[in-house]
Write a protein that holds these residues in place. Structure first.
Motif, PDB file in Angstrom:
ATOM      1  N   UNK A   1      -8.505  -6.114  10.503  1.00 24.89           N
ATOM      2  CA  UNK A   1      -8.280  -7.459  11.036  1.00 24.89           C
ATOM      3  C   UNK A   1      -9.593  -8.072  11.520  1.00 24.89           C
ATOM      4  N   UNK A   2     -10.402  -7.280  12.212  1.00 21.33           N
ATOM      5  CA  UNK A   2     -11.693  -7.767  12.684  1.00 21.33           C
ATOM      6  C   UNK A   2     -12.617  -8.159  11.541  1.00 21.33           C
ATOM      7  N   UNK A   3     -12.609  -7.340  10.483  1.00 21.72           N
ATOM      8  CA  UNK A   3     -13.439  -7.630   9.311  1.00 21.72           C
ATOM      9  C   UNK A   3     -12.977  -8.915   8.627  1.00 21.72           C
ATOM     10  N   UNK A   4     -11.669  -9.081   8.528  1.00 24.47           N
ATOM     11  CA  UNK A   4     -11.126 -10.301   7.917  1.00 24.47           C
ATOM     12  C   UNK A   4     -11.479 -11.534   8.750  1.00 24.47           C
ATOM     13  N   UNK A   5     -11.456 -11.393  10.063  1.00 24.98           N
ATOM     14  CA  UNK A   5     -11.778 -12.525  10.925  1.00 24.98           C
ATOM     15  C   UNK A   5     -13.238 -12.963  10.774  1.00 24.98           C
ATOM     16  N   UNK A   6     -14.099 -12.030  10.379  1.00 25.27           N
ATOM     17  CA  UNK A   6     -15.508 -12.349  10.145  1.00 25.27           C
ATOM     18  C   UNK A   6     -15.713 -13.144   8.851  1.00 25.27           C
ATOM     19  N   UNK A   7     -14.850 -12.907   7.865  1.00 21.98           N
ATOM     20  CA  UNK A   7     -15.098 -13.444   6.523  1.00 21.98           C
ATOM     21  C   UNK A   7     -14.083 -14.485   6.057  1.00 21.98           C
ATOM     22  N   UNK A   8     -13.071 -14.771   6.880  1.00 27.61           N
ATOM     23  CA  UNK A   8     -12.057 -15.752   6.507  1.00 27.61           C
ATOM     24  C   UNK A   8     -11.914 -16.804   7.592  1.00 27.61           C
ATOM     25  N   UNK A   9     -11.484 -17.994   7.205  1.00 32.08           N
ATOM     26  CA  UNK A   9     -11.320 -19.107   8.132  1.00 32.08           C
ATOM     27  C   UNK A   9     -10.279 -18.802   9.196  1.00 32.08           C
ATOM     28  N   UNK A  10      -9.208 -18.150   8.761  1.00 29.18           N
ATOM     29  CA  UNK A  10      -8.096 -17.831   9.671  1.00 29.18           C
ATOM     30  C   UNK A  10      -7.431 -16.562   9.191  1.00 29.18           C
ATOM     31  N   UNK A  11      -6.933 -15.762  10.124  1.00 33.18           N
ATOM     32  CA  UNK A  11      -6.205 -14.541   9.782  1.00 33.18           C
ATOM     33  C   UNK A  11      -4.859 -14.561  10.496  1.00 33.18           C
ATOM     34  N   UNK A  12      -3.804 -14.316   9.751  1.00 33.59           N
ATOM     35  CA  UNK A  12      -2.461 -14.290  10.328  1.00 33.59           C
ATOM     36  C   UNK A  12      -1.800 -12.939  10.052  1.00 33.59           C
ATOM     37  N   UNK A  13      -0.998 -12.488  11.001  1.00 32.45           N
ATOM     38  CA  UNK A  13      -0.172 -11.297  10.782  1.00 32.45           C
ATOM     39  C   UNK A  13       1.165 -11.770  10.219  1.00 32.45           C
ATOM     40  N   UNK A  14       1.455 -11.364   8.977  1.00 28.74           N
ATOM     41  CA  UNK A  14       2.678 -11.811   8.313  1.00 28.74           C
ATOM     42  C   UNK A  14       3.885 -10.961   8.680  1.00 28.74           C
TER      43      UNK A  14
ATOM     44  N   UNK B   1       1.101  -3.005   9.239  1.00 25.84           N
ATOM     45  CA  UNK B   1       0.923  -4.428   9.497  1.00 25.84           C
ATOM     46  C   UNK B   1       0.453  -5.111   8.213  1.00 25.84           C
ATOM     47  N   UNK B   2       0.943  -6.305   8.002  1.00 24.27           N
ATOM     48  CA  UNK B   2       0.547  -7.114   6.851  1.00 24.27           C
ATOM     49  C   UNK B   2      -0.243  -8.310   7.363  1.00 24.27           C
ATOM     50  N   UNK B   3      -1.470  -8.454   6.840  1.00 26.01           N
ATOM     51  CA  UNK B   3      -2.337  -9.567   7.245  1.00 26.01           C
ATOM     52  C   UNK B   3      -2.611 -10.487   6.063  1.00 26.01           C
ATOM     53  N   UNK B   4      -2.805 -11.769   6.382  1.00 23.00           N
ATOM     54  CA  UNK B   4      -3.251 -12.743   5.384  1.00 23.00           C
ATOM     55  C   UNK B   4      -4.488 -13.440   5.922  1.00 23.00           C
ATOM     56  N   UNK B   5      -5.556 -13.436   5.127  1.00 25.34           N
ATOM     57  CA  UNK B   5      -6.776 -14.143   5.462  1.00 25.34           C
ATOM     58  C   UNK B   5      -6.891 -15.377   4.592  1.00 25.34           C
ATOM     59  N   UNK B   6      -7.157 -16.534   5.213  1.00 29.74           N
ATOM     60  CA  UNK B   6      -7.254 -17.794   4.487  1.00 29.74           C
ATOM     61  C   UNK B   6      -8.725 -18.084   4.211  1.00 29.74           C
ATOM     62  N   UNK B   7      -9.078 -18.220   2.931  1.00 32.68           N
ATOM     63  CA  UNK B   7     -10.481 -18.434   2.550  1.00 32.68           C
ATOM     64  C   UNK B   7     -10.940 -19.846   2.872  1.00 32.68           C
TER      65      UNK B   7
END
Length: 209
Positions: A183-196, A203-209
């Motif tokens: 989750x931390x890595x995704x937050x560094x590289x994506x505009x927004x991260x949500x737990x689906x 846990x299922x995460x979605x990162x928005x580019x």
């Protein structure tokens, strides 16, 4: 974080793992039947390919919660025997499925046929190599945690260059086996991260580019 959590499994030459290019365990197959998102499927599963003989709970949670749209082009990264991509194919325009494991590629292609999927293909290769220069609306993956921290990192940090603007990286991870790191890595590289979704220790995460 446990210092050895992401160490690759160092196996003897006589052993094999599902992220081998050429699994050397004897081939055994078992066909399973599952119903997901209102559709029923048959999947051939195989020894030497992730989750032999069953649909693992993480993949099931990801499939049930993944975001899909009718005109999307989807990448199923590390497809295994193909469950994620085949289910997605019922809801989207086209799916590309990739895996480094040649046995997985062979089995996934058989599963496309037995499920009458015509809007998907399976390619062999490591991570994003088979889709070099291509972009997708979403990348969906149950990443091989035991392959090591660097593999997980490559999946996340290289995803945006293979996503259209606003595209999604969707993945599942065990809560106690790297969820905080991912989750931390995704937050560094994506505009927004949500737990689906969360459940059964995943846990299922979605990162928005």
């Amino acid at each position: 974080m446990h210092p050895h959590l992401y160490k690759p499994l160092f196996l003897s030459l006589h052993m094999s793992h599902y992220y081998s290019k050429e699994p050397n365990v004897p081939l055994k197959t078992k066909t399973i039947e599952v119903c997901l998102r209102g559709h029923c499927f048959k999947f051939i599963t195989a020894s030497g390919v992730f989750s032999f003989g069953k649909l693992d709970r993480g993949t099931e949670l990801l499939i049930e919660s993944m975001i899909l749209d009718g005109n999307w082009r989807v990448l199923d990264l590390g497809c295994g025997y193909g469950a994620i991509g085949i289910v997605a194919s019922r809801f989207v325009e086209y799916v590309v499925m990739t895996d480094v494991n040649r046995r997985a590629v062979s089995i996934a292609r058989k599963n496309l046929k037995i499920n009458n999927v015509r809007n998907a293909e399976v390619r062999w290769g490591s991570l994003y190599e088979p889709v070099r220069g291509e972009k997708f609306d979403t990348i969906i993956t149950n990443p091989p945690v035991h392959a090591g921290k660097e593999i997980l990192r490559e999946i996340v940090i290289n995803a945006p260059r293979h996503l259209n603007d606003g595209g999604l990286l969707q993945l599942v991870i065990k809560t106690k086996q790297g969820a905080k790191y991912i989750k931390g890595l995704m937050e560094e590289h994506f505009t927004e991260v949500r737990e689906l979704a969360k459940g059964s220790g995943y846990r299922v995460y979605a990162g928005i580019a």
